[in-house]
Design an enzyme around this catalytic site. Structure first.
Site, PDB file in Angstrom:
ATOM      1  N   CYS A  76      25.888  49.415  95.305  1.00 53.03           N
ATOM      2  CA  CYS A  76      26.918  48.393  95.117  1.00 53.03           C
ATOM      3  C   CYS A  76      27.803  48.218  96.343  1.00 53.03           C
ATOM      4  O   CYS A  76      28.657  47.331  96.372  1.00 53.03           O
ATOM      5  CB  CYS A  76      27.770  48.728  93.900  1.00 53.03           C
ATOM      6  SG  CYS A  76      26.822  48.812  92.366  1.00 53.03           S
ATOM      7  N   HIS A 108      30.744  40.327  90.126  1.00 53.81           N
ATOM      8  CA  HIS A 108      30.204  41.432  90.926  1.00 53.81           C
ATOM      9  C   HIS A 108      28.727  41.205  91.272  1.00 53.81           C
ATOM     10  O   HIS A 108      27.859  41.951  90.828  1.00 53.81           O
ATOM     11  CB  HIS A 108      30.389  42.740  90.141  1.00 53.81           C
ATOM     12  CG  HIS A 108      29.936  43.978  90.849  1.00 53.81           C
ATOM     13  ND1 HIS A 108      29.872  44.092  92.225  1.00 53.81           N
ATOM     14  CD2 HIS A 108      29.530  45.187  90.353  1.00 53.81           C
ATOM     15  CE1 HIS A 108      29.446  45.309  92.543  1.00 53.81           C
ATOM     16  NE2 HIS A 108      29.215  45.984  91.426  1.00 53.81           N
TER      17      HIS A 108
END
Length: 435
Positions: free
Chosen positions: A130, A381
């Site tokens: 991430c 995200h």
């Protein structure tokens, strides 16, 4: 013989000088052993890489878009924002996780589709869970510091909505330690639910505090034109388990989890000499990456020790204290991650993260605003784009161009982006040099 001994003595002294320097100095700056070391401020300026342009696309479910179209839009707009031609770019990097989200992989050559002036330049895909976006940004920074070029184009992208939600959760488990964590119920949300449960067992139930974080970030996202969820849900909704806000996996509710997103963002980097001739220049005053053990079994999952180390090193490198920051964008993939981030950065001691939100310290008008953009929780995200997005939004803040998100008189901004469960930890400090 005398000349040889003198030369040996000279070299020994220079090597001794090198080995007695702080590790951060050796890592972050070039030290010439053939001349006197530069004064601190001059050395900082000569080694600084700056952000000179950026572009931020809309985040959300975008079935009509592709990896290529998302990248092309932000790459084109970032070059325009920087006021340069594609031919001025010396190389670049693209952050993307993928792991099954998109059938189109190998994204770095797709940047060339935006402008043929990028043809025959070196572009590379970077992946670090991430934190892939920040990894791409740091790669671009190091490309310039190494003298490989003056200007780098860095972008981040992800197209997550093409797969079902259950498959998305399974894909994200690739960012965990599969030998021990692959069977976690609820996918990656289950990993952070386990972290939340252990935190609650240690420090008491903080569900209400997590709801306040979610409510804060949704309220902040109302002023973010790029955000996926521009809806002020309020504390009561976020704090109440209901049909519209069910448990994803206890104790995390839907409002505690960042949504699945599609999106891209891009940044143009330049060396200090080039940057100071441009319309704007935001210095990466400090950049630190720290990697921790991947298995949760090998560390205390509620301490985020790698993040804490990255914060400590970044603040030391920038020669500032946390209280001097105007705002911070943190990685709130789940609300428990933001809560523990308060502790990791040193805003509060371990176990007291709830105090920062309950007492309003992290609100837009608080002592240290956290996620004025709405964070991952409400902004969205798209994995590979997140780190680039966070840095672009921080750059907007310190140049006074953040619109309704703007924190008054912002002059120093922090960014914390992490990959996995606080495994790959990136902390940056941004400062405007020319706005």
């Amino acid at each position: 013989m005398f000349e040889i001994r003198s030369l040996h003595s000279s070299i020994t002294k220079k090597l001794s000088f090198l080995t007695t320097q702080p590790a951060t100095l050796l890592r972050d700056g070039f030290i010439s052993v053939c001349k006197k070391s530069l004064p601190p401020r001059r050395k900082f300026i000569e080694m600084t890489v700056c952000i000179i342009g950026w572009s931020h696309g809309n985040f959300g479910r975008q079935p009509e878009e592709s990896i290529e179209s998302l990248l092309n839009a932000v790459a084109t707009d970032a070059l325009i924002d920087a006021g340069i031609d594609a031919s001025d770019v010396d190389g670049g990097y693209v952050g993307m996780l993928n792991v099954g989200f998109s059938r189109q992989d190998f994204p770095s050559p797709l940047l060339l589709q935006a402008n043929e002036g990028l043809r025959f330049k070196p572009f590379t895909r970077v992946e670090n869970a991430c934190a892939s976006g920040s990894a791409a940004l740091y790669a671009g920074m190091n490309f310039i510091k190494a003298g490989e070029g003056r200007i780098a184009l860095v972008a981040g992208v992800e197209k997550m909505s093409d797969v079902p939600t259950e498959q998305a959760g399974e894909n994200l488990l690739c960012c965990s330690y599969r030998p021990e964590e692959a069977m976690t119920k609820g996918g990656f949300a289950g990993i952070f639910a386990g972290i939340a449960e252990r935190y609650f067992q240690t420090y008491g139930d903080k569900s209400a505090s997590l709801a306040r974080i979610a409510a804060k970030n949704h309220a902040n996202a109302m002023e973010n034109p790029f955000a996926q969820m521009r809806k002020d849900l309020g504390f009561e909704f976020c704090n109440t388990v209901s049909e519209k806000n069910p448990y994803v996996i206890k104790p995390l509710r839907r409002t505690d989890c960042a949504p699945i997103s599609d999106g891209a963002a891009a940044i143009v980097l330049a060396d200090i000499k080039t940057a100071m001739s441009m319309r704007k220049a935001v210095a990466l005053r400090a950049t630190q990456q720290v990697t921790d053990f991947m298995p949760l079994s090998r560390r205390n999952p509620i301490r985020f020790e790698g993040a804490s180390m990255a914060w400590s090193r970044a603040l030391q490198s920038a020669q500032i204290s946390l209280k001097e920051l105007s705002l911070v964008e943190v990685h709130d993939c789940f609300t428990i991650a933001e809560l523990i981030s308060y502790e990791a950065m040193g805003l509060v001691p371990p176990g007291e993260g709830a105090r920062a939100i309950d007492e309003g310290w992290v609100l837009k008008d608080g002592r240290l605003p956290i996620n004025p953009s709405g964070g991952l929780k409400a902004k969205g995200h798209p994995i590979g784009a997140t780190g680039i997005s966070m840095h672009a939004l921080a750059a907007m803040q310190v140049t006074g161009t953040a619109g309704g998100m703007q924190i008054p008189d912002a002059n120093l901004a922090g960014v914390f982006n992490m990959g996995g469960s606080a495994v790959a930890n990136y902390v940056s400090i941004l400062e405007p040099l020319r706005a």
